[in-house]
Design a protein around this motif. Structure first.
Motif, PDB file in Angstrom:
ATOM      1  N   ASN A 100       0.705  -1.204  -0.273  1.00 15.73           N
ATOM      2  CA  ASN A 100       0.276   0.194   0.002  1.00 15.73           C
ATOM      3  C   ASN A 100       0.756   1.694  -0.258  1.00 15.73           C
ATOM      4  O   ASN A 100       2.316   0.937  -0.106  1.00 15.73           O
ATOM      5  CB  ASN A 100      -0.909   0.202   0.786  1.00 15.73           C
ATOM      6  CG  ASN A 100      -0.443   0.026   2.807  1.00 15.73           C
ATOM      7  OD1 ASN A 100       1.003   0.852   2.633  1.00 15.73           O
ATOM      8  ND2 ASN A 100      -0.386  -1.003   3.491  1.00 15.73           N
ATOM      9  N   GLU A 101       0.028   2.812  -0.016  1.00 18.52           N
ATOM     10  CA  GLU A 101       1.472   3.489   0.089  1.00 18.52           C
ATOM     11  C   GLU A 101       1.996   4.168   1.050  1.00 18.52           C
ATOM     12  O   GLU A 101       3.181   3.875   1.061  1.00 18.52           O
ATOM     13  CB  GLU A 101       0.203   4.788   0.485  1.00 18.52           C
ATOM     14  CG  GLU A 101      -0.492   5.112  -1.376  1.00 18.52           C
ATOM     15  CD  GLU A 101       0.006   5.435  -3.531  1.00 18.52           C
ATOM     16  OE1 GLU A 101       0.829   6.400  -2.538  1.00 18.52           O
ATOM     17  OE2 GLU A 101      -0.739   5.085  -3.525  1.00 18.52           O
ATOM     18  N   GLU A 102       1.730   3.595   2.042  1.00 14.69           N
ATOM     19  CA  GLU A 102       2.113   3.393   3.318  1.00 14.69           C
ATOM     20  C   GLU A 102       3.809   2.288   3.427  1.00 14.69           C
ATOM     21  O   GLU A 102       4.530   2.832   3.642  1.00 14.69           O
ATOM     22  CB  GLU A 102       1.614   2.978   4.283  1.00 14.69           C
ATOM     23  CG  GLU A 102       2.219   3.161   6.186  1.00 14.69           C
ATOM     24  CD  GLU A 102       1.594   3.339   7.259  1.00 14.69           C
ATOM     25  OE1 GLU A 102       1.800   2.070   8.117  1.00 14.69           O
ATOM     26  OE2 GLU A 102       0.219   3.651   7.289  1.00 14.69           O
ATOM     27  N   ASP A 103       3.486   1.161   2.731  1.00 13.76           N
ATOM     28  CA  ASP A 103       4.274   0.418   2.943  1.00 13.76           C
ATOM     29  C   ASP A 103       5.780   0.378   0.998  1.00 13.76           C
ATOM     30  O   ASP A 103       6.688   0.509   2.167  1.00 13.76           O
ATOM     31  CB  ASP A 103       3.536  -1.184   1.969  1.00 13.76           C
ATOM     32  CG  ASP A 103       2.782  -1.882   3.497  1.00 13.76           C
ATOM     33  OD1 ASP A 103       3.239  -1.844   4.119  1.00 13.76           O
ATOM     34  OD2 ASP A 103       2.231  -2.007   2.299  1.00 13.76           O
ATOM     35  N   SER A 107      11.172   2.027   5.043  1.00 16.12           N
ATOM     36  CA  SER A 107      12.424   1.584   5.313  1.00 16.12           C
ATOM     37  C   SER A 107      13.271   0.456   5.208  1.00 16.12           C
ATOM     38  O   SER A 107      12.316  -0.622   5.616  1.00 16.12           O
ATOM     39  CB  SER A 107      13.349   2.718   6.248  1.00 16.12           C
ATOM     40  OG  SER A 107      13.449   3.626   6.159  1.00 16.12           O
ATOM     41  N   LEU A 108      13.652   0.055   4.361  1.00 18.00           N
ATOM     42  CA  LEU A 108      14.047  -1.385   3.531  1.00 18.00           C
ATOM     43  C   LEU A 108      16.083  -1.218   4.286  1.00 18.00           C
ATOM     44  O   LEU A 108      16.615  -0.619   3.443  1.00 18.00           O
ATOM     45  CB  LEU A 108      13.935  -1.608   2.142  1.00 18.00           C
ATOM     46  CG  LEU A 108      14.493  -3.040   2.463  1.00 18.00           C
ATOM     47  CD1 LEU A 108      13.607  -3.923   2.940  1.00 18.00           C
ATOM     48  CD2 LEU A 108      14.510  -3.538   0.666  1.00 18.00           C
ATOM     49  N   HIS A 109      15.940  -2.250   4.857  1.00 17.50           N
ATOM     50  CA  HIS A 109      17.297  -2.303   5.821  1.00 17.50           C
ATOM     51  C   HIS A 109      17.920  -4.012   4.850  1.00 17.50           C
ATOM     52  O   HIS A 109      17.403  -4.527   5.018  1.00 17.50           O
ATOM     53  CB  HIS A 109      17.577  -2.429   6.861  1.00 17.50           C
ATOM     54  CG  HIS A 109      17.104  -1.057   8.051  1.00 17.50           C
ATOM     55  ND1 HIS A 109      17.774  -0.346   7.870  1.00 17.50           N
ATOM     56  CD2 HIS A 109      15.802  -0.936   8.434  1.00 17.50           C
ATOM     57  CE1 HIS A 109      17.095   0.578   8.926  1.00 17.50           C
ATOM     58  NE2 HIS A 109      15.064  -0.243   8.697  1.00 17.50           N
ATOM     59  N   TYR A 110      19.060  -3.752   4.060  1.00 20.54           N
ATOM     60  CA  TYR A 110      19.556  -4.443   3.138  1.00 20.54           C
ATOM     61  C   TYR A 110      20.820  -4.564   3.420  1.00 20.54           C
ATOM     62  O   TYR A 110      21.622  -3.463   3.836  1.00 20.54           O
ATOM     63  CB  TYR A 110      18.894  -4.041   1.949  1.00 20.54           C
ATOM     64  CG  TYR A 110      19.545  -3.586   0.919  1.00 20.54           C
ATOM     65  CD1 TYR A 110      20.223  -3.299  -0.086  1.00 20.54           C
ATOM     66  CD2 TYR A 110      18.091  -1.807   1.298  1.00 20.54           C
ATOM     67  CE1 TYR A 110      20.763  -2.148  -0.621  1.00 20.54           C
ATOM     68  CE2 TYR A 110      18.843  -1.044   0.461  1.00 20.54           C
ATOM     69  CZ  TYR A 110      19.755  -0.531  -0.662  1.00 20.54           C
ATOM     70  OH  TYR A 110      20.451   0.191  -1.321  1.00 20.54           O
ATOM     71  N   THR A 111      21.826  -5.347   2.965  1.00 18.23           N
ATOM     72  CA  THR A 111      23.316  -5.470   2.353  1.00 18.23           C
ATOM     73  C   THR A 111      23.413  -5.728   1.693  1.00 18.23           C
ATOM     74  O   THR A 111      23.117  -6.799   1.159  1.00 18.23           O
ATOM     75  CB  THR A 111      23.420  -6.571   3.399  1.00 18.23           C
ATOM     76  OG1 THR A 111      23.536  -6.398   4.957  1.00 18.23           O
ATOM     77  CG2 THR A 111      25.206  -6.579   3.371  1.00 18.23           C
ATOM     78  N   PRO A 121      13.932   3.823   1.285  1.00 15.69           N
ATOM     79  CA  PRO A 121      12.289   3.212   1.389  1.00 15.69           C
ATOM     80  C   PRO A 121      12.555   2.264   0.567  1.00 15.69           C
ATOM     81  O   PRO A 121      13.009   2.888  -0.861  1.00 15.69           O
ATOM     82  CB  PRO A 121      11.699   4.894   0.673  1.00 15.69           C
ATOM     83  CG  PRO A 121      13.136   5.767   1.296  1.00 15.69           C
ATOM     84  CD  PRO A 121      14.834   4.953   1.243  1.00 15.69           C
ATOM     85  N   VAL A 122      10.714   1.733   0.290  1.00 15.48           N
ATOM     86  CA  VAL A 122      11.364   0.665  -0.501  1.00 15.48           C
ATOM     87  C   VAL A 122      10.915   1.176  -1.584  1.00 15.48           C
ATOM     88  O   VAL A 122      11.134  -0.200  -3.280  1.00 15.48           O
ATOM     89  CB  VAL A 122       9.427   0.168  -0.158  1.00 15.48           C
ATOM     90  CG1 VAL A 122       9.166  -1.076  -1.199  1.00 15.48           C
ATOM     91  CG2 VAL A 122       9.619  -1.014   0.984  1.00 15.48           C
ATOM     92  N   VAL A 125      13.919   1.689  -3.837  1.00 16.66           N
ATOM     93  CA  VAL A 125      14.902  -0.009  -4.301  1.00 16.66           C
ATOM     94  C   VAL A 125      13.906  -0.059  -5.562  1.00 16.66           C
ATOM     95  O   VAL A 125      13.996  -1.159  -6.256  1.00 16.66           O
ATOM     96  CB  VAL A 125      14.300  -0.915  -2.900  1.00 16.66           C
ATOM     97  CG1 VAL A 125      14.679  -2.577  -3.485  1.00 16.66           C
ATOM     98  CG2 VAL A 125      15.443  -0.466  -2.072  1.00 16.66           C
ATOM     99  N   LEU A 126      11.697  -0.085  -5.043  1.00  8.71           N
ATOM    100  CA  LEU A 126      12.231  -0.809  -6.553  1.00  8.71           C
ATOM    101  C   LEU A 126      12.034   0.203  -7.640  1.00  8.71           C
ATOM    102  O   LEU A 126      12.212  -0.359  -9.113  1.00  8.71           O
ATOM    103  CB  LEU A 126      10.057  -0.475  -6.731  1.00  8.71           C
ATOM    104  CG  LEU A 126       9.653  -1.779  -5.401  1.00  8.71           C
ATOM    105  CD1 LEU A 126       8.408  -1.663  -4.786  1.00  8.71           C
ATOM    106  CD2 LEU A 126       9.788  -3.250  -5.887  1.00  8.71           C
ATOM    107  N   ALA A 127      11.524   1.696  -7.815  1.00  9.38           N
ATOM    108  CA  ALA A 127      12.363   2.311  -8.932  1.00  9.38           C
ATOM    109  C   ALA A 127      14.190   2.043  -9.635  1.00  9.38           C
ATOM    110  O   ALA A 127      13.816   1.191 -10.665  1.00  9.38           O
ATOM    111  CB  ALA A 127      12.859   3.930  -8.462  1.00  9.38           C
TER     112      ALA A 127
END
Length: 165
Positions: A100-103, A107-111, A121-122, A125-127
């Motif tokens: 959803n919009e909030e998702d 923040s996505l934490h990744y290595t 922000p997700v 990452v998707l972009a």
């Protein structure tokens, strides 16, 4: 943020991947492996890179504890690789559909593969994921021409928008 936009781009990514995968199923093993001048040394290497990126980003987005870098572990056939690519694109679309919009703003934490930790922000990452795949699909067009493949059609976003569904 606009969830509808990311659904649209995920659907485009799946469609464009499907088009390119269909080309890659038609070429010979020699064309798949032939040395080309580009970021990667062959059509196959480029495809495996895209597959790896889509797959690892999906794993990161799904918060899997130990995402796997596909190019480092894959020992299968071209058909298995291309099937994995289709599954990754479908997985990305399914993931985006559940947001959803909030998702998108979360923040996505990744290595990264090199061990560097990031937080984004997700939606960013998707972009990146969809832009990355578009960039390398473009390289595949040039590489396929270098190895003599003549069945190239468009994978342009406007072509996708003009399809009648």
């Amino acid at each position: 943020m606009n969830h509808t936009y990311f659904i649209e781009i995920a659907k485009f990514n799946q469609w464009a991947n499907h088009v390119v995968i269909s080309w890659l199923r038609e070429i010979s093993d020699e064309q798949w492996k032939a040395e080309v001048i580009s970021s990667f040394n062959s059509v196959g290497d480029t495809a495996i890179h895209i597959i790896g990126a889509e797959k690892i980003w999906l794993q990161r987005l799904q918060k899997q504890s130990h995402p796997e870098w596909f190019p480092a572990v894959f020992k299968g056939t071209r058909t298995e690789a291309l099937d994995t690519w289709q599954e990754a694109a479908e997985g990305l679309l399914n993931f985006v559909m559940q947001l959803n919009e909030e998702d998108l703003l979360a923040s996505l934490h990744y290595t990264r593969i090199n061990g560097d930790a990031y937080n984004q922000p997700v939606y960013k990452v998707l972009a990146h994921v969809f832009n990355h795949s578009t960039y390398h699909r473009g390289q595949l067009v040039t590489q396929l021409r270098q190895v003599g493949y003549e069945g190239i059609t468009t994978t342009d976003l406007l072509a996708y928008y003009n399809l009648k569904f």
